[in-house]
Write an enzyme that holds these catalytic residues in place. Structure first.
Site, PDB file in Angstrom:
ATOM      1  N   ALA A  84       0.858  -1.182   0.000  1.00 25.59           N
ATOM      2  CA  ALA A  84       0.000   0.000   0.000  1.00 25.59           C
ATOM      3  C   ALA A  84       0.893   1.231   0.000  1.00 25.59           C
ATOM      4  O   ALA A  84       2.051   1.167   0.427  1.00 25.59           O
ATOM      5  CB  ALA A  84      -0.888  -0.024   1.240  1.00 25.59           C
ATOM      6  N   GLU A 130      -0.444  -9.436  -0.807  1.00 26.51           N
ATOM      7  CA  GLU A 130      -1.864  -9.750  -0.596  1.00 26.51           C
ATOM      8  C   GLU A 130      -2.624  -9.773  -1.921  1.00 26.51           C
ATOM      9  O   GLU A 130      -3.490 -10.620  -2.130  1.00 26.51           O
ATOM     10  CB  GLU A 130      -2.463  -8.734   0.385  1.00 26.51           C
ATOM     11  CG  GLU A 130      -1.911  -8.947   1.799  1.00 26.51           C
ATOM     12  CD  GLU A 130      -2.265  -7.836   2.759  1.00 26.51           C
ATOM     13  OE1 GLU A 130      -2.158  -6.652   2.380  1.00 26.51           O
ATOM     14  OE2 GLU A 130      -2.644  -8.142   3.903  1.00 26.51           O
ATOM     15  N   GLU A 167       4.678  -5.275   7.059  1.00 26.04           N
ATOM     16  CA  GLU A 167       3.917  -4.222   7.746  1.00 26.04           C
ATOM     17  C   GLU A 167       4.375  -4.005   9.181  1.00 26.04           C
ATOM     18  O   GLU A 167       4.291  -2.898   9.710  1.00 26.04           O
ATOM     19  CB  GLU A 167       2.418  -4.562   7.741  1.00 26.04           C
ATOM     20  CG  GLU A 167       1.751  -4.448   6.380  1.00 26.04           C
ATOM     21  CD  GLU A 167       1.767  -5.736   5.570  1.00 26.04           C
ATOM     22  OE1 GLU A 167       2.619  -6.613   5.840  1.00 26.04           O
ATOM     23  OE2 GLU A 167       0.927  -5.858   4.662  1.00 26.04           O
ATOM     24  N   GLY A 188       0.616  -5.128   0.788  1.00 24.20           N
ATOM     25  CA  GLY A 188      -0.564  -5.224  -0.075  1.00 24.20           C
ATOM     26  C   GLY A 188      -0.250  -5.849  -1.423  1.00 24.20           C
ATOM     27  O   GLY A 188      -1.131  -6.424  -2.057  1.00 24.20           O
TER      28      GLY A 188
END
Ligand code: HXC
Length: 257
Positions: A65, A111, A131, A108
């Site tokens: 992200a 993911e 993260e 992300g």
């Protein structure tokens, strides 16, 4: 058909989507994720698209992200914006979704690869959930999909230390399907996508749904679900055609009905 952060193309039944924010290693800002959800929605409704392929190109899949965008967010803002609604749209894509990963697939990015049904990686790919180094944890399925794919021990180590896996380690752990040289990644991913695109689309779509069901149900319920979908396929023309073609010793011509 391109959008601000995506390069989109379509051929031979395959919808190809390339993440394209090269200056920030394809960091997934909200706009990109919304664009991706929109494009996949369109591809899901387009009969010409039978399989979708997500790639980041040869250098980077996605470094997670967008940290600059997230850094000043508050919990309430995030809750009200509900950016995970876009991720939910992506995971509901009903046709096969293939990831072609080269370079980092982190946070992300990892993911997003794991939302896909199959992952092909180049020798330069790296998968990780870093993260924890930012004072947070995975939020788009990292703790759930990673542990199901590679088991508790490996998932815990990755999520709690932030360490990443090489493509070979990811292959050995069962996270990905195949490792290929960087220069062959696109070709191999397209080859796999075209192969799946040549199969009867209704059977493919229901088979995907049934495999995914196995991750969130009991075996008993999963078997029951599978049987119902199996019966349903006997209402399709493609079932007639597939079996007839076998008996007549010819190639089937599937029409997606
Ligand atoms: C914003 C990013 C970014 C990110 C890289 N950049 N990752 N910008 N968000 N996630 C930017 C850098 O700031 C830099 O910009 C440029 O991209 C190149 O990155 P470098 O770090 O210089 O490249 P390199 O040294 O090759 O290192 C590559 C890297 C590193 C190992 C991938 O960039 C990195 O660690 N990135 C962060 C990875 C991460 O923590 N991801 C998880 C994010 S949280 P400038 O302007 O300096 O050139 C997350 C939560 C998901 O994903 C929750 C669900 C949505």
């Amino acid at each position: 058909m391109d959008t601000k952060h995506l390069i989109i193309s379509q051929k031979e039944g395959v919808g190809r989507v390339q993440l394209h924010r090269p200056r920030v290693l394809n960091a997934l800002n909200k706009e990109l994720v919304a664009e991706l959800a929109d494009v996949l929605d369109k591809m899901d409704r387009d009969d010409e698209v039978r399989v979708a392929l997500i790639t980041g190109g040869p250098k980077c899949f996605a470094a997670g992200a967008d940290i600059d965008e997230m850094a000043e967010s508050s919990a309430v803002e995030m809750l009200l914006e509900d950016q995970f609604a876009q991720w939910d749209r992506i995971r509901r894509f009903s046709k096969p979704l293939i990831a072609a990963v080269s370079g980092p697939a982190l946070g992300g990015g990892c993911e997003l690869a794991m939302v896909c049904d199959m992952i092909l990686a180049s020798e330069k790919a790296r998968f990780g959930q870093p993260e924890v180094n930012l004072g947070v944890m995975p939020g788009a399925g990292g703790t759930q999909r990673l542990s199901r794919a590679v088991g508790k021990a490996r998932a815990m180590e990755m999520v709690l230390t932030g360490r990443s896996m090489t493509a070979r380690e990811a292959l050995n752990a069962g996270l990905i399907n195949r490792v290929v040289p960087v220069e062959l990644l696109e070709e191999e991913a397209m080859k796999l996508a075209r192969e799946v695109a040549s199969k009867p689309p209704v059977a493919v779509r229901l088979a995907k749904r049934s495999v995914l069901k196995s991750f969130d149900t009991t075996v008993e319920e999963g078997l029951d679900y599978e049987q119902k979908l199996f019966y349903f396929l006997f209402a399709t023309e493609d079932q007639r055609e597939g079996m007839k073609a076998f008996q007549e010793k010819r190639k089937p011509r599937f029409r997606g009905k």
